[in-house]
Design a protein around this motif. Structure first.
Motif, PDB file in Angstrom:
ATOM      1  N   THR A 189       0.963  -1.514 -13.845  1.00 35.28           N
ATOM      2  CA  THR A 189       1.575  -1.754 -12.361  1.00 35.28           C
ATOM      3  C   THR A 189       0.509  -1.402 -11.058  1.00 35.28           C
ATOM      4  O   THR A 189       0.620  -2.100 -10.583  1.00 35.28           O
ATOM      5  N   ILE A 190       0.162  -0.209 -11.421  1.00 30.25           N
ATOM      6  CA  ILE A 190      -1.027  -0.182 -10.712  1.00 30.25           C
ATOM      7  C   ILE A 190      -1.957  -0.641 -10.515  1.00 30.25           C
ATOM      8  O   ILE A 190      -2.194  -1.376  -9.452  1.00 30.25           O
ATOM      9  N   ALA A 191      -2.215  -1.194 -11.167  1.00 29.49           N
ATOM     10  CA  ALA A 191      -3.739  -2.270 -11.736  1.00 29.49           C
ATOM     11  C   ALA A 191      -3.017  -3.520 -10.311  1.00 29.49           C
ATOM     12  O   ALA A 191      -3.666  -4.047  -9.690  1.00 29.49           O
ATOM     13  N   ALA A 192      -1.691  -4.439 -10.562  1.00 28.23           N
ATOM     14  CA  ALA A 192      -0.897  -4.781 -10.545  1.00 28.23           C
ATOM     15  C   ALA A 192      -0.987  -5.156  -8.921  1.00 28.23           C
ATOM     16  O   ALA A 192      -1.352  -6.042  -8.453  1.00 28.23           O
ATOM     17  N   TYR A 193      -0.322  -3.595  -7.818  1.00 29.52           N
ATOM     18  CA  TYR A 193      -0.055  -3.569  -7.054  1.00 29.52           C
ATOM     19  C   TYR A 193      -1.475  -3.706  -6.222  1.00 29.52           C
ATOM     20  O   TYR A 193      -2.033  -3.835  -5.574  1.00 29.52           O
ATOM     21  N   MET A 198       3.534   9.215  -8.835  1.00 30.36           N
ATOM     22  CA  MET A 198       3.883   8.846  -9.956  1.00 30.36           C
ATOM     23  C   MET A 198       2.662   8.967 -11.103  1.00 30.36           C
ATOM     24  O   MET A 198       2.876   9.786 -12.430  1.00 30.36           O
ATOM     25  N   ASP A 199       1.252   8.625 -10.956  1.00 26.84           N
ATOM     26  CA  ASP A 199       0.830   9.023 -11.913  1.00 26.84           C
ATOM     27  C   ASP A 199       0.115  10.406 -12.519  1.00 26.84           C
ATOM     28  O   ASP A 199       0.356  10.820 -13.250  1.00 26.84           O
ATOM     29  N   GLY A 200       0.210  11.056 -11.193  1.00 25.70           N
ATOM     30  CA  GLY A 200      -0.955  12.241 -11.179  1.00 25.70           C
ATOM     31  C   GLY A 200       0.466  13.794 -11.866  1.00 25.70           C
ATOM     32  O   GLY A 200       0.234  14.465 -12.229  1.00 25.70           O
ATOM     33  N   ASN A 201       1.760  12.638 -11.417  1.00 24.49           N
ATOM     34  CA  ASN A 201       2.737  13.640 -11.743  1.00 24.49           C
ATOM     35  C   ASN A 201       3.067  13.873 -13.410  1.00 24.49           C
ATOM     36  O   ASN A 201       4.309  13.690 -13.297  1.00 24.49           O
ATOM     37  N   ASP A 202       2.670  13.982 -14.316  1.00 24.63           N
ATOM     38  CA  ASP A 202       2.702  13.336 -15.531  1.00 24.63           C
ATOM     39  C   ASP A 202       3.319  15.100 -15.844  1.00 24.63           C
ATOM     40  O   ASP A 202       2.447  15.530 -17.361  1.00 24.63           O
ATOM     41  N   TRP A 203       3.524  15.883 -15.216  1.00 17.00           N
ATOM     42  CA  TRP A 203       3.543  17.135 -16.138  1.00 17.00           C
ATOM     43  C   TRP A 203       4.700  17.177 -17.248  1.00 17.00           C
ATOM     44  O   TRP A 203       4.136  18.127 -18.257  1.00 17.00           O
ATOM     45  N   THR A 204       5.460  16.059 -17.824  1.00 17.96           N
ATOM     46  CA  THR A 204       6.376  16.291 -18.456  1.00 17.96           C
ATOM     47  C   THR A 204       6.123  15.737 -19.985  1.00 17.96           C
ATOM     48  O   THR A 204       6.846  15.608 -21.200  1.00 17.96           O
ATOM     49  N   GLY A 205       4.741  15.131 -19.401  1.00 17.29           N
ATOM     50  CA  GLY A 205       4.597  14.273 -20.475  1.00 17.29           C
ATOM     51  C   GLY A 205       5.168  12.671 -20.831  1.00 17.29           C
ATOM     52  O   GLY A 205       6.217  12.885 -21.424  1.00 17.29           O
ATOM     53  N   ARG A 206       4.898  11.828 -19.869  1.00 18.34           N
ATOM     54  CA  ARG A 206       5.813  10.142 -20.083  1.00 18.34           C
ATOM     55  C   ARG A 206       5.684   9.674 -21.708  1.00 18.34           C
ATOM     56  O   ARG A 206       6.025   9.199 -21.990  1.00 18.34           O
ATOM     57  N   ILE A 219       1.301   3.360 -19.847  1.00 21.41           N
ATOM     58  CA  ILE A 219      -0.135   2.311 -20.412  1.00 21.41           C
ATOM     59  C   ILE A 219       0.523   1.399 -19.570  1.00 21.41           C
ATOM     60  O   ILE A 219      -0.032   0.490 -18.276  1.00 21.41           O
ATOM     61  N   SER A 220       1.906   1.325 -19.784  1.00 23.99           N
ATOM     62  CA  SER A 220       2.648   0.491 -17.710  1.00 23.99           C
ATOM     63  C   SER A 220       2.920   1.445 -16.536  1.00 23.99           C
ATOM     64  O   SER A 220       2.644  -0.080 -15.756  1.00 23.99           O
ATOM     65  N   LEU A 221       2.361   2.263 -16.323  1.00 27.66           N
ATOM     66  CA  LEU A 221       2.412   2.347 -15.332  1.00 27.66           C
ATOM     67  C   LEU A 221       0.240   2.531 -14.577  1.00 27.66           C
ATOM     68  O   LEU A 221       0.944   1.519 -13.291  1.00 27.66           O
ATOM     69  N   GLU A 275       0.684  -1.482   0.151  1.00 29.85           N
ATOM     70  CA  GLU A 275      -0.190  -0.334   0.117  1.00 29.85           C
ATOM     71  C   GLU A 275       0.888   1.124   0.132  1.00 29.85           C
ATOM     72  O   GLU A 275       0.298   2.555  -0.809  1.00 29.85           O
ATOM     73  N   GLY A 276       1.965   0.814   0.553  1.00 32.83           N
ATOM     74  CA  GLY A 276       2.871   2.346   0.714  1.00 32.83           C
ATOM     75  C   GLY A 276       3.747   2.018  -0.844  1.00 32.83           C
ATOM     76  O   GLY A 276       2.980   3.946  -0.896  1.00 32.83           O
ATOM     77  N   ILE A 277       4.136   1.533  -1.341  1.00 33.78           N
ATOM     78  CA  ILE A 277       4.759   1.663  -2.655  1.00 33.78           C
ATOM     79  C   ILE A 277       3.464   2.040  -4.216  1.00 33.78           C
ATOM     80  O   ILE A 277       3.598   2.842  -4.678  1.00 33.78           O
ATOM     81  N   LEU A 278       2.271   1.792  -3.643  1.00 34.39           N
ATOM     82  CA  LEU A 278       1.212   2.109  -4.262  1.00 34.39           C
ATOM     83  C   LEU A 278       0.386   3.775  -4.308  1.00 34.39           C
ATOM     84  O   LEU A 278       0.281   4.030  -5.452  1.00 34.39           O
ATOM     85  N   ASN A 279       0.669   4.064  -2.848  1.00 34.52           N
ATOM     86  CA  ASN A 279       0.787   5.475  -2.723  1.00 34.52           C
ATOM     87  C   ASN A 279       1.837   6.162  -3.738  1.00 34.52           C
ATOM     88  O   ASN A 279       1.581   7.261  -3.866  1.00 34.52           O
ATOM     89  N   ASN A 280       2.794   5.889  -3.336  1.00 36.64           N
ATOM     90  CA  ASN A 280       3.865   6.850  -4.451  1.00 36.64           C
ATOM     91  C   ASN A 280       3.367   6.634  -6.173  1.00 36.64           C
ATOM     92  O   ASN A 280       3.715   7.130  -6.746  1.00 36.64           O
ATOM     93  N   LEU A 281       3.264   4.709  -6.237  1.00 38.55           N
ATOM     94  CA  LEU A 281       2.426   4.836  -7.925  1.00 38.55           C
ATOM     95  C   LEU A 281       1.699   5.790  -7.989  1.00 38.55           C
ATOM     96  O   LEU A 281       1.410   6.736  -9.136  1.00 38.55           O
ATOM     97  N   TYR A 282       0.381   5.979  -7.048  1.00 34.85           N
ATOM     98  CA  TYR A 282      -0.801   7.206  -7.919  1.00 34.85           C
ATOM     99  C   TYR A 282      -0.608   8.162  -7.545  1.00 34.85           C
ATOM    100  O   TYR A 282      -0.357   8.947  -8.601  1.00 34.85           O
TER     101      TYR A 282
END
Length: 84
Positions: A67-71, A48-56, A62-64, A39-46
């Motif tokens: 990954t979130i869905a797997a966690y 990362m998902d929201g911090n897409d200001w540079t455009g991944r 898709i990969s992120l 859950e702690g790692i998942l919070n960090n993944l969330y």
């Protein structure tokens, strides 16, 4: 029309399955790996998902997402096991 998104679906499934396998392997070999730990790692993944200001880009999005869905999947399954 479906063939244009086949690669994206395949990418998502590949990453999801690899993440689940990796988390299950980690759990089997690391007694400190728990649903709470994930859950702690998942919070960090969330974050990362929201911090897409540079455009991944689509592939990384898709990969992120996979990954979130797997966690989320593993956390839910592990919590069910802990209740029984």
């Amino acid at each position: 029309m479906g063939e244009t998104t086949d690669w994206a679906d395949q990418q998502y499934l590949r990453v999801f399955e690899e993440e689940v396998q990796g988390l299950e392997r980690r759990r089997a070999h690391d007694p400190t790996c728990t649903a709470r730990n994930l859950e702690g790692i998942l919070n960090n993944l969330y974050i990362m998902d929201g911090n897409d200001w540079t455009g991944r880009g689509l592939v990384q999005d898709i990969s992120l997402s996979a990954t979130i869905a797997a966690y989320e999947h593993c956390i839910e399954e592990w919590k069910k096991e802990e209740k029984t």
